[in-house]
Design a protein around this motif. Sequence first.
Motif, short mmCIF file in Angstrom:
data_model
loop_
_atom_site.label_atom_id
_atom_site.label_comp_id
_atom_site.label_asym_id
_atom_site.label_seq_id
_atom_site.Cartn_x
_atom_site.Cartn_y
_atom_site.Cartn_z
N LEU A 126 1.18 -1.66 -0.20
CA LEU A 126 0.11 0.29 -0.01
C LEU A 126 0.91 1.13 0.24
CD1 LEU A 126 -2.73 -1.05 1.94
CD2 LEU A 126 -2.72 -1.39 0.08
N PRO A 127 1.90 1.82 0.89
CA PRO A 127 2.55 2.54 1.06
C PRO A 127 3.72 2.44 -0.43
CG PRO A 127 3.09 1.87 3.12
CD PRO A 127 2.10 0.82 2.44
N LEU A 128 3.80 1.41 -0.95
CA LEU A 128 4.56 1.38 -1.92
C LEU A 128 4.11 2.15 -3.33
CD1 LEU A 128 7.23 -1.50 -2.11
CD2 LEU A 128 7.79 0.95 -1.19
N ILE A 129 2.21 1.92 -3.59
CA ILE A 129 1.83 2.18 -4.72
C ILE A 129 2.04 3.72 -4.11
CG2 ILE A 129 -0.45 1.99 -6.09
CD1 ILE A 129 0.69 -0.52 -6.97
N ILE A 154 10.71 5.01 -4.50
CA ILE A 154 9.48 5.13 -5.90
C ILE A 154 9.06 6.30 -6.50
CG2 ILE A 154 7.19 4.77 -6.27
CD1 ILE A 154 8.40 1.75 -5.90
N PRO A 155 9.39 6.24 -8.00
CA PRO A 155 8.71 7.38 -9.04
C PRO A 155 7.75 8.51 -8.29
CG PRO A 155 9.14 6.25 -9.92
CD PRO A 155 9.39 5.15 -8.83
N THR A 185 17.08 12.12 -16.75
CA THR A 185 15.42 11.21 -16.12
C THR A 185 16.18 10.45 -14.97
OG1 THR A 185 14.39 11.55 -18.33
CG2 THR A 185 13.58 9.92 -16.38
N LEU A 186 17.07 9.56 -15.80
CA LEU A 186 17.19 8.21 -14.31
C LEU A 186 17.68 8.91 -12.79
CD1 LEU A 186 19.30 5.94 -16.56
CD2 LEU A 186 17.32 5.34 -15.15
N PHE A 187 18.96 9.91 -13.39
CA PHE A 187 19.41 10.91 -12.28
C PHE A 187 17.66 11.68 -11.83
CE2 PHE A 187 21.67 14.53 -10.50
CZ PHE A 187 22.43 13.60 -9.54
N VAL A 188 17.30 12.17 -12.43
CA VAL A 188 16.22 13.05 -11.65
C VAL A 188 15.34 12.47 -10.24
CG1 VAL A 188 14.24 14.52 -11.89
CG2 VAL A 188 15.94 15.13 -12.44
N VAL A 189 14.85 10.94 -11.43
CA VAL A 189 14.25 9.38 -10.53
C VAL A 189 15.10 9.22 -9.60
CG1 VAL A 189 13.60 7.63 -10.31
CG2 VAL A 189 13.59 9.23 -12.48
N PHE A 190 16.06 9.22 -9.44
CA PHE A 190 16.60 8.51 -7.89
C PHE A 190 17.41 9.88 -6.84
CE2 PHE A 190 16.64 4.96 -11.13
CZ PHE A 190 16.02 3.77 -10.14
#
Lengths: 639, 105
Positions: A391-394, A426-427, A588-593
């Motif tokens: 639930l938290p992850l979603i 999680i994005p 984008t990968l950098f921004v996501v993480f």
Amino acid sequence: MKFVLAGQPNSGKSTIFNSVAGYRSATANFPGSSVSFTITRALILGREVEVVDLPGIYSLTSSREAAGEAESYLLDEDYDLIIDVMDASRLGRSLELTLQLLELERPMIVALNMMDEAVRSGIEVDAEDLAQELGVPVVPTVGRRGSGLRDLFRGALRQAHCGEASRSLELDRKVEEAVGRVRELLAESEFENTVPPRFVAEKLIERDPHFERDVYSARPELEAQVLGVAEGLQEFHGWSSDQVVSGSRHAVAHRIEEKVVTMHPPQVGWREWADRLLLHPLTGGPLMVLILGALFWFVFRVGQRLEVPLLALTDRLALALATQFPPDTFVGAIAGGALTGIAGGVALVLPYLVPFLLGLAVLEDTGYLPRMAYILDNFMHRIGLHGKSVLPLILGYGCSVPAIMSARILESRRDRRITAVLASFIPCSARTIVIFGLVAAYMGPVWALFIYLFNLILVVILGNVLARTMKGASPGLILEIPELRLPHPKTMVAKTWMTLKEFIIIAWPLLVASSVVLGFLEWAHAANSVNGLLSPLTVTILGLPAAVGMTLIFGILRKELTLVMLVQALGTTQLNTVMTDGQLLTFTLFVVFYVPCVATIAVMGRELGWKDTAWVTTFSLLVAVVVGIAGRFAYALFA
Amino acid sequence: MGYDPILEGVSPMMALDTVDVKRRARVILIDGGHRVRAHLNTLGIHIGDWLTVVERAPFRGPVLVEVNGSRLALGRGIASKIKVEIEGSIESLSTPPREAEAEQR
């Protein structure tokens, strides 16, 4: 005047609350979706009343590690009336909390909610008989359709006015004797508390650690005597005293249930059939993939349909502005910045945010999330967690802030910590906007999907590492699966609007302001120095244009800013003309993480402590750099 | 788990996670700590309660049970700690023995 809505999780408190408050409290069809309380002022029959929506509690015992906010509110705060929201379709269980609430000896009214679900399950409840048994008024309601709510609040006002406090029901004779004995002891030692003495006595017999601490620190001499009484009870029944008390309450609840309920054969409807398919060992998994895939596809298609014409429009506007006020003049730089900020919100953020929030609202309201917890329990065990963490992850795909807060539904501290940390990776919808706006828009949806999968794999690995290194027991999955519901269009729109409003009020002005600041900095040639400072990271390590440096700084405020700032910093909305596909992917990968946004850091600090937060923040930066490098070279090699 | 296999064969007691789908069973023992018991109690599983196994997820996934009108997903770990006895033989599921639950303590 102040009313408190109390009841078990998923009994519909927030729905009733929203009916008087407008849409203020987040509702979802899974137990424990409200994690902290919300207060509103409402005009009820011409009187101004404060209404408090408490998180759901199963009982008033502090068996949970985090002694609930709801519990301490009910016990210690000042209020005029409790509105006990009972789930008519689960009457027996709801009654157990109701019996405990009666023991608080405050004015009370019962909202017998979810009458429609009860009827479907073949349960007919006689509200008048129930009122007779409980000694407080009972009003049948269907919160979702708003029926009965007028009567409920009218009754609530009347009950609060006459101020008659509720009375506890009688439990098993032996329990009553023990409670009486402890009450005498409390009275003799002149122990005073905000809570009624009967309640204190019962809690002491149940050996509630919270009350034991309170009472025995003030009156240490009581401890041995009270324990003696509890042991007497234990000996007589052969069970631990807390089980005797709860068992006896269960029996009373059951007796009442028998008396007021008439059973009919349940209606087997589409819900039952849908559940059979959704939870079936063979069809459950594939259906889940299908549902999530459909959500992804929906967001992408709708987003793209809207983005392309909107971008064309804002580009024309920008061009017109640039000819009027050239960007190298002061006015031109400021106005250009403001326009980019406004246009970025309209053309880049909203097209993906709106369908995404709608989709998430459907998942939440239908009650599919707990079903995902059931299906994914197995998989979550591989990460070292269990299904409830789903639930938290979603929710993390929506926004990290509520996701981290909702980790509170987990019983053990270890699970809470791991889940909260994972949820921050999680994005969220802001990062989703960057993924869709850059990668999906310019490189195609398959690449966006790849980023999600890659992120998921990393989260699984990280979860594994954390689970292996963190000590503490995990109790495993115990989760109620609520009945499936058709999403209500009004709630969907209201819910989407609530999050959207937050974007419009908080993020958008920030977007415009940051854009203006960046425009100004560029005009003053100051952005270059910041970019220069960051260039070892951005240019040397990640191989990106130096101008992205500033955008990453702004991105810590809100992740969406990186996308809009990128447009401003590079001076075009056609980003693929100035950045290669490999650069778009790396960025984008950098921004996501990299580093959670400010709001996430704040809530994580509160929930996990600053040490964990500092650790997570540093670690995320490290991951982002590694992932960025990997993305850069992998793309150069294989694509 | 520490069971004498021979004894288990005769004894009507079995762990909830081994009960077949659609079977009704009655809780006779909750083999767990105070916290687990309390949590199960508040969700509506008490000793003496009847429950129906609605679904079992594959690969040692959770068990879905129906008890007192609500549905609960229980991880295998927990389910293995709930010891139950199976209702007689293959009886019709449409006769809910509600009286049986009334037993106290």
